[in-house]
Design a protein around this motif. Structure first.
Motif, short mmCIF file in Angstrom:
data_model
loop_
_atom_site.label_atom_id
_atom_site.label_comp_id
_atom_site.label_asym_id
_atom_site.label_seq_id
_atom_site.Cartn_x
_atom_site.Cartn_y
_atom_site.Cartn_z
N ILE A 15 0.84 -1.20 0.00
CA ILE A 15 0.00 0.00 0.00
C ILE A 15 0.88 1.25 0.00
CG2 ILE A 15 -1.65 1.34 1.35
CD1 ILE A 15 -2.82 -1.41 2.29
N LEU A 16 1.91 1.26 0.82
CA LEU A 16 2.81 2.41 0.88
C LEU A 16 3.53 2.62 -0.45
CD1 LEU A 16 4.30 1.93 4.44
CD2 LEU A 16 2.71 3.72 3.69
N ALA A 17 3.88 1.54 -1.13
CA ALA A 17 4.52 1.66 -2.45
C ALA A 17 3.55 2.30 -3.44
CB ALA A 17 4.97 0.29 -2.95
N CYS A 18 2.28 1.96 -3.33
CA CYS A 18 1.24 2.55 -4.19
C CYS A 18 1.11 4.04 -3.94
CB CYS A 18 -0.10 1.91 -3.84
SG CYS A 18 -0.81 0.94 -5.11
N ALA A 19 1.27 4.44 -2.70
CA ALA A 19 1.03 5.82 -2.30
C ALA A 19 2.25 6.72 -2.42
CB ALA A 19 0.53 5.84 -0.86
N ASP A 46 -3.59 -5.38 -9.81
CA ASP A 46 -3.65 -5.75 -11.22
C ASP A 46 -2.56 -6.80 -11.43
OD1 ASP A 46 -3.95 -5.96 -13.94
OD2 ASP A 46 -3.39 -3.90 -14.39
N GLU A 47 -2.99 -8.04 -11.68
CA GLU A 47 -2.03 -9.15 -11.82
C GLU A 47 -1.10 -9.19 -10.60
OE1 GLU A 47 -2.31 -11.39 -14.19
OE2 GLU A 47 -3.93 -10.27 -15.16
N ASP A 48 -1.66 -9.11 -9.42
CA ASP A 48 -0.95 -9.17 -8.15
C ASP A 48 -0.05 -7.97 -7.86
OD1 ASP A 48 -2.15 -11.60 -7.44
OD2 ASP A 48 -0.62 -12.74 -8.52
N MET A 49 -0.11 -6.93 -8.70
CA MET A 49 0.64 -5.70 -8.43
C MET A 49 -0.33 -4.67 -7.85
SD MET A 49 3.78 -6.17 -9.21
CE MET A 49 4.33 -4.49 -9.09
N PRO A 50 -0.10 -4.22 -6.61
CA PRO A 50 -0.99 -3.24 -6.00
C PRO A 50 -1.08 -1.96 -6.82
CG PRO A 50 0.52 -4.15 -4.39
CD PRO A 50 0.99 -4.61 -5.73
N CYS A 51 -2.29 -1.45 -6.96
CA CYS A 51 -2.46 -0.21 -7.73
C CYS A 51 -3.43 0.75 -7.06
CB CYS A 51 -2.88 -0.51 -9.17
SG CYS A 51 -4.35 -1.53 -9.34
N GLY A 52 -3.98 0.39 -5.90
CA GLY A 52 -4.86 1.30 -5.19
C GLY A 52 -5.31 0.71 -3.87
N ILE A 69 -6.45 5.88 -2.37
CA ILE A 69 -5.27 6.19 -3.18
C ILE A 69 -5.29 5.32 -4.43
CG2 ILE A 69 -3.79 6.95 -1.27
CD1 ILE A 69 -2.47 4.11 -1.49
N VAL A 70 -4.75 5.87 -5.49
CA VAL A 70 -4.48 5.13 -6.72
C VAL A 70 -3.05 5.45 -7.11
CG1 VAL A 70 -5.06 4.87 -9.17
CG2 VAL A 70 -6.89 5.11 -7.49
N ASP A 71 -2.30 4.43 -7.46
CA ASP A 71 -0.92 4.62 -7.89
C ASP A 71 -0.87 5.71 -8.95
OD1 ASP A 71 1.61 4.32 -9.29
OD2 ASP A 71 1.78 2.35 -8.37
N ALA A 72 -0.02 6.71 -8.75
CA ALA A 72 0.06 7.87 -9.65
C ALA A 72 0.31 7.45 -11.10
CB ALA A 72 1.15 8.82 -9.18
N ARG A 73 1.03 6.35 -11.30
CA ARG A 73 1.32 5.88 -12.66
C ARG A 73 0.10 5.27 -13.34
NH1 ARG A 73 6.00 2.14 -10.60
NH2 ARG A 73 4.29 1.85 -9.16
N ARG A 74 -0.96 5.01 -12.57
CA ARG A 74 -2.16 4.35 -13.11
C ARG A 74 -3.38 5.26 -13.13
NH1 ARG A 74 -2.01 -1.32 -13.10
NH2 ARG A 74 -3.77 -0.99 -14.49
N ARG A 75 -3.20 6.52 -12.78
CA ARG A 75 -4.34 7.44 -12.77
C ARG A 75 -4.85 7.66 -14.19
NH1 ARG A 75 -1.86 11.25 -8.28
NH2 ARG A 75 -2.13 9.80 -6.57
#
Length: 145
Positions: A15-19, A46-52, A69-75
């Motif tokens: 979660i922290l990596a996502c944020a 998404d495919e076991d990679m946290p994105c939000g 939160i949503v990963d900035a790269r996936r907004r």
């Protein structure tokens, strides 16, 4: 494939990596405390990679969105909408009659999303969020589930 599940203590690092590029100011301790307190913490992968992720506190027949939160790269991919729809559905299943939230007045994208999901502005908390050189209002919103 996007999946959303309840998060546990083992998910906090993800979660922290996502944020990391988010405006979200929650610390590791805050995420751990939310999980320990029994709040609903949704983790989107998404495919076991946290994105939000989203945190919802339930109290009687209310649900309050505390953080999303949503990963900035996936907004811009509609992930925030999917996460909110899931959180709303789960809150309704758990007996919530309405969901409450507050959002920074300057966060126009989030406010537009919430309005499109049927939230209505119910108030304003003046000078609520700290800024580098002052404070910003919080827009209070709610939706019947």
């Amino acid at each position: 494939m996007i999946r959303i599940r309840d998060a546990g203590q083992d998910d906090v690092a993800s979660i922290l990596a996502c944020a990391r590029d988010s405006d979200a100011a929650w610390s590791e301790r805050a995420w751990r405390d939310a999980i320990e307190a029994g709040y609903t913490v949704h983790l989107m992968c998404d495919e076991d990679m946290p994105c939000g992720a989203a945190v919802v506190m339930h109290c009687l027949d209310d649900a309050e969105l505390l953080e999303v939160i949503v990963d900035a790269r996936r907004r811009g991919e509609g992930l925030g909408r999917r996460l909110m729809e899931h959180a709303l559905g789960t809150a309704k299943e758990r007996g919530a009659a309405r969901m409450l939230l507050e959002v920074r007045e300057s966060n126009l994208a989030a406010r537009a999303l919430y309005l499109s999901l049927g939230f209505e502005q119910t108030g304003l908390r003046k000078h609520y969020y700290p800024l580098g050189t002052g404070r910003e209002h919080a827009v209070m919103m709610e939706k019947r589930t």
